[in-house]
Design a protein around this motif. Sequence first.
Motif, PDB file in Angstrom:
ATOM      1  N   TYR A   8       0.824  -1.202   0.000  1.00 41.71           N
ATOM      2  CA  TYR A   8       0.000   0.000   0.000  1.00 41.71           C
ATOM      3  C   TYR A   8       0.861   1.256   0.000  1.00 41.71           C
ATOM      4  CZ  TYR A   8      -4.722  -1.833   0.624  1.00 41.71           C
ATOM      5  OH  TYR A   8      -5.931  -2.429   0.427  1.00 41.71           O
ATOM      6  N   ALA A   9       1.992   1.206   0.700  1.00 39.60           N
ATOM      7  CA  ALA A   9       2.825   2.397   0.817  1.00 39.60           C
ATOM      8  C   ALA A   9       4.032   2.367  -0.104  1.00 39.60           C
ATOM      9  CB  ALA A   9       3.302   2.564   2.262  1.00 39.60           C
ATOM     10  N   VAL A  10       4.589   1.188  -0.374  1.00 40.05           N
ATOM     11  CA  VAL A  10       5.822   1.098  -1.147  1.00 40.05           C
ATOM     12  C   VAL A  10       5.545   0.967  -2.631  1.00 40.05           C
ATOM     13  CG1 VAL A  10       7.946  -0.200  -1.489  1.00 40.05           C
ATOM     14  CG2 VAL A  10       7.040   0.096   0.820  1.00 40.05           C
ATOM     15  N   GLY A  11       4.695   0.043  -3.034  1.00 39.63           N
ATOM     16  CA  GLY A  11       4.383  -0.140  -4.440  1.00 39.63           C
ATOM     17  C   GLY A  11       4.856  -1.491  -4.950  1.00 39.63           C
ATOM     18  N   GLY A  12       5.273  -1.522  -6.236  1.00 35.41           N
ATOM     19  CA  GLY A  12       5.669  -2.777  -6.860  1.00 35.41           C
ATOM     20  C   GLY A  12       7.146  -3.070  -6.721  1.00 35.41           C
ATOM     21  N   ARG A  13       7.643  -3.986  -7.552  1.00 34.07           N
ATOM     22  CA  ARG A  13       9.031  -4.424  -7.441  1.00 34.07           C
ATOM     23  C   ARG A  13      10.006  -3.301  -7.747  1.00 34.07           C
ATOM     24  NH1 ARG A  13       8.853 -10.409 -10.397  1.00 34.07           N
ATOM     25  NH2 ARG A  13       7.415 -11.392  -8.890  1.00 34.07           N
ATOM     26  N   ALA A  14       9.677  -2.469  -8.739  1.00 33.21           N
ATOM     27  CA  ALA A  14      10.570  -1.357  -9.072  1.00 33.21           C
ATOM     28  C   ALA A  14      10.703  -0.392  -7.906  1.00 33.21           C
ATOM     29  CB  ALA A  14      10.051  -0.625 -10.307  1.00 33.21           C
ATOM     30  N   ASP A  15       9.618  -0.198  -7.162  1.00 32.01           N
ATOM     31  CA  ASP A  15       9.664   0.696  -6.005  1.00 32.01           C
ATOM     32  C   ASP A  15      10.468   0.083  -4.870  1.00 32.01           C
ATOM     33  OD1 ASP A  15       7.625   2.757  -7.005  1.00 32.01           O
ATOM     34  OD2 ASP A  15       6.528   0.875  -7.162  1.00 32.01           O
ATOM     35  N   TYR A  16      10.344  -1.235  -4.698  1.00 31.92           N
ATOM     36  CA  TYR A  16      11.167  -1.914  -3.685  1.00 31.92           C
ATOM     37  C   TYR A  16      12.650  -1.752  -4.008  1.00 31.92           C
ATOM     38  CZ  TYR A  16       7.312  -4.305  -1.306  1.00 31.92           C
ATOM     39  OH  TYR A  16       6.192  -4.590  -0.561  1.00 31.92           O
ATOM     40  N   LEU A  17      13.001  -1.965  -5.276  1.00 27.13           N
ATOM     41  CA  LEU A  17      14.401  -1.828  -5.678  1.00 27.13           C
ATOM     42  C   LEU A  17      14.900  -0.409  -5.458  1.00 27.13           C
ATOM     43  CD1 LEU A  17      16.939  -2.978  -6.999  1.00 27.13           C
ATOM     44  CD2 LEU A  17      15.942  -2.416  -9.235  1.00 27.13           C
ATOM     45  N   ARG A  18      14.091   0.577  -5.801  1.00 29.46           N
ATOM     46  CA  ARG A  18      14.475   1.980  -5.587  1.00 29.46           C
ATOM     47  C   ARG A  18      14.779   2.252  -4.126  1.00 29.46           C
ATOM     48  NH1 ARG A  18       9.462   5.411  -5.743  1.00 29.46           N
ATOM     49  NH2 ARG A  18       9.343   4.341  -3.730  1.00 29.46           N
ATOM     50  N   ASP A  19      13.910   1.770  -3.227  1.00 27.67           N
ATOM     51  CA  ASP A  19      14.098   2.036  -1.805  1.00 27.67           C
ATOM     52  C   ASP A  19      15.322   1.324  -1.255  1.00 27.67           C
ATOM     53  OD1 ASP A  19      11.806   3.514  -1.989  1.00 27.67           O
ATOM     54  OD2 ASP A  19      10.494   1.946  -1.199  1.00 27.67           O
ATOM     55  N   VAL A  20      15.569   0.102  -1.710  1.00 23.64           N
ATOM     56  CA  VAL A  20      16.753  -0.625  -1.250  1.00 23.64           C
ATOM     57  C   VAL A  20      18.028   0.087  -1.680  1.00 23.64           C
ATOM     58  CG1 VAL A  20      18.066  -2.759  -1.535  1.00 23.64           C
ATOM     59  CG2 VAL A  20      15.608  -2.861  -1.113  1.00 23.64           C
ATOM     60  N   VAL A  21      18.061   0.567  -2.930  1.00 19.60           N
ATOM     61  CA  VAL A  21      19.226   1.307  -3.410  1.00 19.60           C
ATOM     62  C   VAL A  21      19.420   2.574  -2.589  1.00 19.60           C
ATOM     63  CG1 VAL A  21      20.132   2.627  -5.363  1.00 19.60           C
ATOM     64  CG2 VAL A  21      19.143   0.367  -5.735  1.00 19.60           C
ATOM     65  N   LEU A  22      18.349   3.281  -2.286  1.00 20.34           N
ATOM     66  CA  LEU A  22      18.469   4.485  -1.459  1.00 20.34           C
ATOM     67  C   LEU A  22      19.036   4.162  -0.086  1.00 20.34           C
ATOM     68  CD1 LEU A  22      15.184   6.492  -2.197  1.00 20.34           C
ATOM     69  CD2 LEU A  22      17.515   7.218  -2.666  1.00 20.34           C
ATOM     70  N   MET A  23      18.537   3.087   0.529  1.00 21.23           N
ATOM     71  CA  MET A  23      18.945   2.753   1.896  1.00 21.23           C
ATOM     72  C   MET A  23      20.393   2.283   1.967  1.00 21.23           C
ATOM     73  SD  MET A  23      15.579   0.995   3.612  1.00 21.23           S
ATOM     74  CE  MET A  23      15.201  -0.116   2.268  1.00 21.23           C
ATOM     75  N   ILE A  24      20.954   1.829   0.855  1.00 24.57           N
ATOM     76  CA  ILE A  24      22.341   1.366   0.861  1.00 24.57           C
ATOM     77  C   ILE A  24      23.278   2.417   0.289  1.00 24.57           C
ATOM     78  CG2 ILE A  24      23.939  -0.364  -0.051  1.00 24.57           C
ATOM     79  CD1 ILE A  24      21.654  -2.353  -0.010  1.00 24.57           C
ATOM     80  N   ALA A  25      22.921   2.967  -0.877  1.00 23.08           N
ATOM     81  CA  ALA A  25      23.830   3.858  -1.583  1.00 23.08           C
ATOM     82  C   ALA A  25      23.992   5.204  -0.892  1.00 23.08           C
ATOM     83  CB  ALA A  25      23.345   4.060  -3.020  1.00 23.08           C
ATOM     84  N   VAL A  26      22.898   5.774  -0.412  1.00 14.28           N
ATOM     85  CA  VAL A  26      22.996   7.120   0.172  1.00 14.28           C
ATOM     86  C   VAL A  26      23.824   7.115   1.458  1.00 14.28           C
ATOM     87  CG1 VAL A  26      21.693   9.030   1.164  1.00 14.28           C
ATOM     88  CG2 VAL A  26      20.886   7.925  -0.924  1.00 14.28           C
ATOM     89  N   PRO A  27      23.549   6.254   2.436  1.00 13.07           N
ATOM     90  CA  PRO A  27      24.374   6.298   3.660  1.00 13.07           C
ATOM     91  C   PRO A  27      25.831   5.906   3.429  1.00 13.07           C
ATOM     92  CG  PRO A  27      22.315   5.136   4.060  1.00 13.07           C
ATOM     93  CD  PRO A  27      22.451   5.296   2.580  1.00 13.07           C
ATOM     94  N   LEU A  28      26.071   4.850   2.643  1.00 13.34           N
ATOM     95  CA  LEU A  28      27.423   4.299   2.537  1.00 13.34           C
ATOM     96  C   LEU A  28      28.273   4.952   1.464  1.00 13.34           C
ATOM     97  CD1 LEU A  28      26.686   0.490   3.022  1.00 13.34           C
ATOM     98  CD2 LEU A  28      27.281   2.210   4.736  1.00 13.34           C
ATOM     99  N   LEU A  29      27.661   5.445   0.376  1.00 16.00           N
ATOM    100  CA  LEU A  29      28.445   5.986  -0.735  1.00 16.00           C
ATOM    101  C   LEU A  29      28.321   7.493  -0.909  1.00 16.00           C
ATOM    102  CD1 LEU A  29      27.783   3.208  -3.422  1.00 16.00           C
ATOM    103  CD2 LEU A  29      29.692   3.402  -1.789  1.00 16.00           C
TER     104      LEU A  29
END
Length: 285
Positions: free
Chosen positions: A9-30
């Motif tokens: 309901y809040a996140v969306g489909g697979r593309a949205d899941y992938l976007r959020d995972v990339v944000l949660m890893i790439a932004v803090p660490l890189l």
Amino acid sequence: MPWREAVDYAVGGRADYLRDVVLMIAVPLLVVRGRSGFFLFFYLCAVWLFCLNPLLARIWMVNILAPTYFRLVYLLQLPLLCTLIGGAGSQLAQKGSVMNGRAQTVLALSTIVFVFVGSYHGLSILPRDARQDIGWKSPREYQLLPANLDFARAAGPYIAHAKLLAPIWTAGCELPLLFPEMKVVAPRLVTHYFANAGNPEEGNLRNQAAAFIAGERLGSPERVKAAELEFRKVIETGRANAVAVPQSESQRVLATLKSIDPGWRRVLEAGGLVLMLPDPAQQRG
């Protein structure tokens, strides 16, 4: 409510899941890096571990309303991560920065842009239903359906303190925001509210009554008759003393109301809805 469905309901489909995972890893660490970046990364991991995984979801759903469980994803601070992407600009602009660090920043930005493009669905500010005049909104306007606003202006003196039965997904959602003292007989997710309060029968009763006035496709004649009986019970027991009906269903519903009490009458029509009230003495009661 299934865990995956609730989060969708809040996140969306697979593309949205992938976007959020990339944000949660790439932004803090890189992008952020350093101690602050590690803090953000481990904070997000902790939120996932304790709040958002399917194994512990049942514990949360016992203590909060199950259909609102998906709102826990807001603990991930995705808007904050999007804001922190701007920090990559300063890193790329620094003179004398290590080439390896610049390469990591460019890789992170490229990946983020790629997943954002892949999860793009359209601008939310564009009109979604031009037939209902849903489009651009000025800061001074309500973000409500124009038809419901028209009905509220016309019916306000009658329903401001009433117990109103109205279609759940239209007027039943928005009219209570305009009339805080009005009691909505069947609010949105009424079955879940009463189920969590330990009274699922009451929630089903009110939901069926709202389905009857909205003219929903109930299937077999037996289900239609059952919905009418629930509607009669809501009216006869005084749970509702005002009814707002779509214009196309007004004659059918008014005939049912008059069979319960001949004092019911059609008062006004606005915004595609027809307001029906009993005789004044009964309404005061």
